[in-house]
Scaffold this active site. Structure first.
Site, PDB file in Angstrom:
ATOM      1  N   THR A 118       0.849  -1.192   0.000  1.00 21.16           N
ATOM      2  CA  THR A 118       0.000   0.000   0.000  1.00 21.16           C
ATOM      3  C   THR A 118       0.885   1.243   0.000  1.00 21.16           C
ATOM      4  OG1 THR A 118      -1.775  -1.129   1.201  1.00 21.16           O
ATOM      5  CG2 THR A 118      -1.815   1.284   1.199  1.00 21.16           C
ATOM      6  N   SER A 128       4.796 -11.609   9.242  1.00 24.84           N
ATOM      7  CA  SER A 128       5.019 -11.024   7.926  1.00 24.84           C
ATOM      8  C   SER A 128       4.356 -11.860   6.847  1.00 24.84           C
ATOM      9  CB  SER A 128       6.526 -10.917   7.648  1.00 24.84           C
ATOM     10  OG  SER A 128       7.143 -10.055   8.571  1.00 24.84           O
ATOM     11  N   CYS A 183       5.857   0.653  11.327  1.00 23.68           N
ATOM     12  CA  CYS A 183       5.938   0.835   9.873  1.00 23.68           C
ATOM     13  C   CYS A 183       4.625   0.523   9.154  1.00 23.68           C
ATOM     14  CB  CYS A 183       7.068  -0.010   9.297  1.00 23.68           C
ATOM     15  SG  CYS A 183       6.808  -1.792   9.407  1.00 23.68           S
TER      16      CYS A 183
END
Length: 375
Positions: A79, A280, A318
């Site tokens: 994104t 992740s 993040c």
């Protein structure tokens, strides 16, 4: 300017000197100040809120990518990185061409060396978001144009640059005497560089998995004068791999890194607390075990108070974020710099595109003492 005969690539911030890193940060801030007025409705500033059809009287940001195309080679979902790259290329006068997982499969339908040569023959830069780090290394080995790491299994340089820019912009939060000077209305729209606030040496705590973001922090923050305190479970898969730790030691960063399995010990004296996703992309099958292993690692006010963090500590993540990693009180509260950090992804990527793809100047000469404004 004459182009370097050696193609410059950027895989990790370990490849840069502290001076080169600072040059990118200064250039990012400069581009942000000069580009933002072009993104606002014309006539908004100083016109009582009324819109105007008058043409901009401001100078455009650097147009180093004019008529150039940048390939966004993404084998993973994105994104922020994709939006940052596409809008940055546009502001620099170029075009970003997105090639997703369904468009091209490195090493599947065509070998990586062949893909690198084909893409490099049609585009002037490659911004690659890959799985295993070996993929981007092979891509760079055969590419005739610069390759910039958008994310790999080992490194995430663009994220850490955005973090550092955010720290400089908010330097006064850590030391009121270090505030960035506020440019005048005239200077804000000029091409003149404005000095960023100096960030005093910080104690930075990272609580969570040892993944690509932390890896670039390990080779960067200590060289910029900061202490890094890391908390991760006592399991080799949650610690920095040998390839990363070798770079840490090579750069002398290990002397300013403290590692523990206790998140409360990690946040002791912390000015900044950072975390990342625990799961992740590609690790979904490990979710249950990872949630168990990271029990007690959620960043909360209580954890930081009990651990003895600086009373004015700030927080970064993040993104994307899950509530297991940090609670809403911290994530959406006044300590959070998350969305300022996210916004700065665009400007640091824009600076890298300008210096690496547009001018080939980032690695062509040592950034120590270089005047970014002379570009």
């Amino acid at each position: 300017m004459a182009l370097s005969t050696k193609v410059p690539h950027l895989m990790t911030l370990a490849d840069l000197t502290p001076g080169q890193i600072q040059r990118i940060i200064t250039h990012s801030y400069h581009l942000k100040r000069t580009a933002q007025p072009w993104l606002a409705p014309q006539g908004r500033a100083g016109s009582g809120g009324k819109y105007s059809n008058a043409p901009h009287k401001l100078r455009m940001p650097s147009q180093s990518l004019f008529s150039k195309s940048i390939a966004l080679l993404f084998s993973k979902r994105s994104t922020r990185t994709r939006l940052s790259a596409e809008t940055a290329a546009l502001l620099l006068g170029g075009q970003a061409l997105f090639l997703g997982r369904e468009d091209i499969q490195l090493g599947v339908n065509e070998t990586v060396p062949d893909s690198a040569r084909v893409i490099g023959g049609m585009c002037q830069g490659i911004f690659a978001r890959v799985g295993d780090h070996s993929e981007i290394e092979e891509l760079a080995r055969y590419s005739p144009v610069p390759v910039l790491n958008a994310l790999s299994s080992l490194w995430h340089p663009t994220q850490v640059l955005a973090d550092i820019l955010t720290l400089h912009e908010h330097a006064a939060l850590f030391d009121p005497a270090s505030a960035s000077p506020t440019p005048s209305a005239a200077d804000a729209f000029s091409q003149k560089y404005t000095k960023l606030g100096e960030v005093r040496p910080l104690t930075v705590a990272y609580v969570g998995d040892s993944a690509n973001v932390l890896h670039d922090m390990l080779v960067t923050y200590p060289r910029l004068g900061h202490q890094l305190r890391v908390a991760s479970p006592e399991n080799d898969k949650y610690r920095a791999p040998k390839a990363v730790w070798d770079r840490v030691v090579e750069l002398g960063c290990d002397k300013n890194i403290f590692w523990t399995a206790d998140p409360r010990a990690a946040v002791k004296g912390a000015d900044l607390v950072v975390t990342d996703t625990w799961i992740s992309m590609g690790q979904e099958a490990e979710k249950a075990q990872r949630l168990k292993d990271f029990a007690g690692y959620q960043v909360t006010e209580a954890l930081c108070r009990e651990g003895g963090a600086n009373p004015d500590w700030k927080f970064m993540h993040c993104l994307p974020r899950k509530q297991d990693e940090v609670d809403d009180e911290v994530f959406y509260g006044p300590r959070s710099l998350v969305f300022q950090e996210s916004d700065n992804r665009k400007w640091t990527i824009m600076a890298l595109f300008d210096l690496l793809f547009g001018k080939w100047s980032l690695l062509a000469r040592n950034g120590e003492g270089a005047d970014a404004g002379s570009e």
